[in-house]
Design a protein around this motif. Structure first.
Motif, PDB file in Angstrom:
ATOM      1  N   THR A   1       0.846  -1.187   0.000  1.00 47.47           N
ATOM      2  CA  THR A   1       0.000   0.000   0.000  1.00 47.47           C
ATOM      3  C   THR A   1       0.880   1.235   0.000  1.00 47.47           C
ATOM      4  O   THR A   1       2.102   1.147   0.070  1.00 47.47           O
ATOM      5  CB  THR A   1      -0.902   0.035   1.250  1.00 47.47           C
ATOM      6  OG1 THR A   1      -0.084   0.287   2.409  1.00 47.47           O
ATOM      7  CG2 THR A   1      -1.635  -1.279   1.437  1.00 47.47           C
ATOM      8  N   SER A   2       0.253   2.389  -0.071  1.00 47.67           N
ATOM      9  CA  SER A   2       1.015   3.639  -0.073  1.00 47.67           C
ATOM     10  C   SER A   2       1.781   3.820   1.218  1.00 47.67           C
ATOM     11  O   SER A   2       2.818   4.483   1.253  1.00 47.67           O
ATOM     12  CB  SER A   2       0.070   4.824  -0.280  1.00 47.67           C
ATOM     13  OG  SER A   2      -0.889   4.893   0.765  1.00 47.67           O
ATOM     14  N   ALA A   3       1.284   3.216   2.315  1.00 47.40           N
ATOM     15  CA  ALA A   3       1.928   3.379   3.612  1.00 47.40           C
ATOM     16  C   ALA A   3       2.755   2.165   4.023  1.00 47.40           C
ATOM     17  O   ALA A   3       3.499   2.232   4.994  1.00 47.40           O
ATOM     18  CB  ALA A   3       0.868   3.657   4.683  1.00 47.40           C
ATOM     19  N   CYS A   4       2.621   1.068   3.304  1.00 48.04           N
ATOM     20  CA  CYS A   4       3.354  -0.155   3.660  1.00 48.04           C
ATOM     21  C   CYS A   4       3.771  -0.867   2.382  1.00 48.04           C
ATOM     22  O   CYS A   4       3.204  -1.891   2.006  1.00 48.04           O
ATOM     23  CB  CYS A   4       2.497  -1.064   4.536  1.00 48.04           C
ATOM     24  SG  CYS A   4       3.375  -2.518   5.160  1.00 48.04           S
ATOM     25  N   GLY A   5       4.745  -0.297   1.706  1.00 53.67           N
ATOM     26  CA  GLY A   5       5.219  -0.864   0.451  1.00 53.67           C
ATOM     27  C   GLY A   5       6.706  -1.133   0.494  1.00 53.67           C
ATOM     28  O   GLY A   5       7.344  -1.092   1.538  1.00 53.67           O
ATOM     29  N   GLY A   6       7.262  -1.400  -0.667  1.00 53.94           N
ATOM     30  CA  GLY A   6       8.695  -1.637  -0.764  1.00 53.94           C
ATOM     31  C   GLY A   6       9.059  -3.094  -0.571  1.00 53.94           C
ATOM     32  O   GLY A   6       8.360  -3.845   0.111  1.00 53.94           O
ATOM     33  N   THR A   7      10.171  -3.489  -1.172  1.00 51.55           N
ATOM     34  CA  THR A   7      10.592  -4.893  -1.119  1.00 51.55           C
ATOM     35  C   THR A   7      10.922  -5.358   0.290  1.00 51.55           C
ATOM     36  O   THR A   7      10.835  -6.551   0.587  1.00 51.55           O
ATOM     37  CB  THR A   7      11.820  -5.102  -2.019  1.00 51.55           C
ATOM     38  OG1 THR A   7      12.863  -4.200  -1.618  1.00 51.55           O
ATOM     39  CG2 THR A   7      11.475  -4.842  -3.481  1.00 51.55           C
ATOM     40  N   ALA A   8      11.296  -4.420   1.180  1.00 52.35           N
ATOM     41  CA  ALA A   8      11.654  -4.805   2.550  1.00 52.35           C
ATOM     42  C   ALA A   8      10.471  -5.390   3.300  1.00 52.35           C
ATOM     43  O   ALA A   8      10.650  -6.159   4.248  1.00 52.35           O
ATOM     44  CB  ALA A   8      12.206  -3.606   3.311  1.00 52.35           C
ATOM     45  N   ASN A   9       9.258  -5.049   2.886  1.00 52.68           N
ATOM     46  CA  ASN A   9       8.072  -5.528   3.592  1.00 52.68           C
ATOM     47  C   ASN A   9       7.429  -6.743   2.938  1.00 52.68           C
ATOM     48  O   ASN A   9       6.499  -7.325   3.490  1.00 52.68           O
ATOM     49  CB  ASN A   9       7.039  -4.397   3.699  1.00 52.68           C
ATOM     50  CG  ASN A   9       7.526  -3.280   4.583  1.00 52.68           C
ATOM     51  OD1 ASN A   9       7.997  -3.518   5.683  1.00 52.68           O
ATOM     52  ND2 ASN A   9       7.436  -2.050   4.100  1.00 52.68           N
ATOM     53  N   GLU A  10       7.916  -7.122   1.743  1.00 56.22           N
ATOM     54  CA  GLU A  10       7.401  -8.315   1.086  1.00 56.22           C
ATOM     55  C   GLU A  10       7.864  -9.548   1.850  1.00 56.22           C
ATOM     56  O   GLU A  10       9.045  -9.727   2.133  1.00 56.22           O
ATOM     57  CB  GLU A  10       7.894  -8.370  -0.361  1.00 56.22           C
ATOM     58  CG  GLU A  10       7.305  -7.264  -1.226  1.00 56.22           C
ATOM     59  CD  GLU A  10       7.936  -7.219  -2.615  1.00 56.22           C
ATOM     60  OE1 GLU A  10       8.834  -8.036  -2.887  1.00 56.22           O
ATOM     61  OE2 GLU A  10       7.529  -6.363  -3.417  1.00 56.22           O
ATOM     62  N   GLY A  11       6.911 -10.380   2.189  1.00 55.29           N
ATOM     63  CA  GLY A  11       7.241 -11.569   2.969  1.00 55.29           C
ATOM     64  C   GLY A  11       7.379 -11.306   4.447  1.00 55.29           C
ATOM     65  O   GLY A  11       7.727 -12.207   5.211  1.00 55.29           O
ATOM     66  N   VAL A  12       7.086 -10.075   4.872  1.00 58.04           N
ATOM     67  CA  VAL A  12       7.144  -9.712   6.288  1.00 58.04           C
ATOM     68  C   VAL A  12       5.768  -9.227   6.747  1.00 58.04           C
ATOM     69  O   VAL A  12       5.162  -9.771   7.671  1.00 58.04           O
ATOM     70  CB  VAL A  12       8.205  -8.639   6.557  1.00 58.04           C
ATOM     71  CG1 VAL A  12       8.236  -8.257   8.037  1.00 58.04           C
ATOM     72  CG2 VAL A  12       9.575  -9.123   6.109  1.00 58.04           C
ATOM     73  N   VAL A  13       5.277  -8.181   6.109  1.00 58.68           N
ATOM     74  CA  VAL A  13       3.918  -7.682   6.355  1.00 58.68           C
ATOM     75  C   VAL A  13       3.044  -7.921   5.129  1.00 58.68           C
ATOM     76  O   VAL A  13       1.854  -8.189   5.247  1.00 58.68           O
ATOM     77  CB  VAL A  13       3.936  -6.175   6.702  1.00 58.68           C
ATOM     78  CG1 VAL A  13       2.532  -5.675   7.034  1.00 58.68           C
ATOM     79  CG2 VAL A  13       4.867  -5.898   7.873  1.00 58.68           C
ATOM     80  N   VAL A  14       3.635  -7.821   3.968  1.00 56.56           N
ATOM     81  CA  VAL A  14       2.940  -8.069   2.706  1.00 56.56           C
ATOM     82  C   VAL A  14       3.202  -9.513   2.266  1.00 56.56           C
ATOM     83  O   VAL A  14       4.349  -9.942   2.174  1.00 56.56           O
ATOM     84  CB  VAL A  14       3.416  -7.091   1.611  1.00 56.56           C
ATOM     85  CG1 VAL A  14       2.674  -7.347   0.305  1.00 56.56           C
ATOM     86  CG2 VAL A  14       3.216  -5.645   2.067  1.00 56.56           C
ATOM     87  N   SER A  15       2.132 -10.252   2.001  1.00 54.40           N
ATOM     88  CA  SER A  15       2.268 -11.675   1.713  1.00 54.40           C
ATOM     89  C   SER A  15       2.908 -11.943   0.363  1.00 54.40           C
ATOM     90  O   SER A  15       2.666 -11.231  -0.614  1.00 54.40           O
ATOM     91  CB  SER A  15       0.892 -12.343   1.755  1.00 54.40           C
ATOM     92  OG  SER A  15       1.007 -13.729   1.513  1.00 54.40           O
TER      93      SER A  15
END
Length: 467
Positions: A437-451
């Motif tokens: 999302t606009s507030a929770c994006g980026g590759t650092a969050n993939e597999g951590v917060v973003v499935s």
């Protein structure tokens, strides 16, 4: 030109003053709002309560948010916490209007649909008896504390505790909504056997709920001993005993032959206790779909689904099924079993942290609370799910009733659009985002917060990789 400049300065000054002195909406403000008041009522699952709250709050004018609850909390409390209770209301100023949203998250996910669609789960009729808070403008609600909601620019949202304030929202005449405009569900209506055609629209929320199997500590320790894990170890994910999907499916579906023998050969005759939810629960529907293929494998041409055991299948001292209306009933049943030295299992969402009396077990060798590094714990209970290593995760749904009008017709979409502004740090325990999302994006969050995996909005669909 001079007059125009003075007018511009005066308007800017007035705007600044309004912003500077904005304050949380009070019961008196609501009572005096008159034609400037807009209200709606939503119902359904408890799991996304904090996300729903944040979605609403994101639309509020800065510093105008108030929270009303009928729970036990005497101080600051986040919506979705057990001490906030199941009946809440949020009030603020949205687009210049005093706005109140009532939220009932009691009775299970089916209540997102049941006020609008008849089903076998509700006796073949639509529900017309569902509680919510009384009109918070006139109920006995006292300010107790504040809550900082920084991502929604509400540094000191006022919390009110309301006493004796729940009523049947369909019947009361107190200038509040008489019918919900929709709500949120752990699963799509088809998993309840409900057809919403002509009654409303089902929408993907973009949020996934992680579920887990809890064991009474007495069972947990016995499983550790059987699996050669030190019984004196702490309740860390790496020390947890394992149960397979097939083993759990057998225990919850076949009362006539359910036994601990596959798991505990020396305790084969010990009483099997299953703490489950009632059929109207989204947690129960999630368990049915994941473990039993019900109704996912129910095509008459192929079959393959299993039915969950019910309380009627219980045989004293041998097999006991406890059906609870709330998650708390499952937790309480496990604590009681543990106190009696008995063995019990049950499914709850990972928003629930563990306490003395029950803990999560591994499922097919994977623990839902395992962290990114070896032998670490993920306090947010979603890392293994976001990586795609833990499969018991279900896509949450929203339902918009076609009968809704005015503010009620748009509020679900407004809440969902607000999800896009929720910071990664504000995504509650046991929940993960399906997309950046606009507030929770980026590759650092993939597999951590973003499935990293997806069901593409179909909870009967196997998980597949996205990245």
């Amino acid at each position: 030109m001079l007059k125009l400049n003075k007018l511009v300065i005066a308007m800017a000054t007035a705007f600044a003053a309004t912003s500077a002195f904005a304050a949380p909406v009070t019961p008196t403000d609501i009572q005096n709002a008159g034609a400037n008041l807009q209200q709606a009522w939503i119902t359904g699952a408890s799991a996304p309560s904090y996300n729903v709250f944040l979605g609403f709050a994101s639309k509020c004018q800065d510093n105008t948010l108030s929270i009303f609850h009928a729970g036990t909390a005497a101080g600051s409390v986040r919506p979705g916490s057990s001490s906030a209770g199941n009946h809440l209301a949020y009030a603020c100023v949205i687009a210049g209007k005093t706005t109140v949203l009532y939220f009932t998250n009691q009775g299970g996910s089916v209540n997102a649909f049941s006020p609008h669609v008849a089903s076998s789960l509700t006796g073949g009729t639509v529900v017309t008896n569902l509680n919510r808070l009384q009109n918070v403008a006139t109920a006995t609600c006292a300010p107790t504390a504040t809550l900082s909601v920084t991502t929604a620019h509400q540094p000191a949202a006022q919390i009110y505790k309301c006493t004796g304030a729940t009523v049947n929202g369909f019947a009361v005449t107190d200038n509040t909504p008489k019918k919900p405009v929709g709500g949120f569900s752990d699963v799509e209506p088809a998993l309840f056997g409900i057809d919403v055609t002509g009654k409303g629209t089902v929408v993907n929320t973009g949020v996934t709920q992680v579920f887990g199997v809890l064991a009474s500590d007495s069972l947990y320790r016995a499983l550790q001993a059987q699996q050669n894990i030190s019984e004196s170890s702490t309740f860390l994910p790496q020390n947890a005993p394992n149960i397979t999907r097939a083993q759990y499916a057998a225990l919850i579906s076949d009362a006539s032959s359910a036994t601990w023998k596959p798991l505990l050969p020396n305790d084969a005759d010990a009483e099997v206790i299953i703490a489950r939810r009632v059929d109207t629960s989204g947690t129960q529907a999630s368990s049915n779909a994941f473990f039993l293929g019900n109704p996912c494998n129910g095509n008459p041409a192929t079959g393959g689904s299993l039915n969950p055991a019910t309380a009627a299948d219980s045989a004293e001292g041998i097999y006991t099924v406890i059906e609870g209306a709330e998650t708390g009933n499952v937790r309480d049943a496990l604590i009681a079993a543990n106190a009696a030295g008995k063995y019990a299992l049950g499914v709850v969402s990972l928003e629930n942290a563990t306490v003395a009396g029950y803990h999560y077990v591994k499922l097919d060798g994977v623990h839902p609370e395992t962290g990114a590094a070896v032998n670490t714990t993920d306090a947010f209970a979603r890392y293994t799910s976001a990586q795609g290593n833990y499969g018991f995760q279900i896509d949450l749904k929203a339902f918009k009733a076609s009968s809704a009008t005015g503010f009620g017709a748009t509020v679900i979409d407004e809440i969902l659009s607000g999800f896009n502004t929720v910071a990664c740090s504000d995504v509650p325990r046991g929940l993960l985002l399906n997309n950046s999302t606009s507030a929770c994006g980026g590759t650092a969050n993939e597999g951590v917060v973003v499935s990293k995996v997806t069901r593409q909005g179909n909870n009967c669909r196997p998980l597949t990789s996205k990245f």
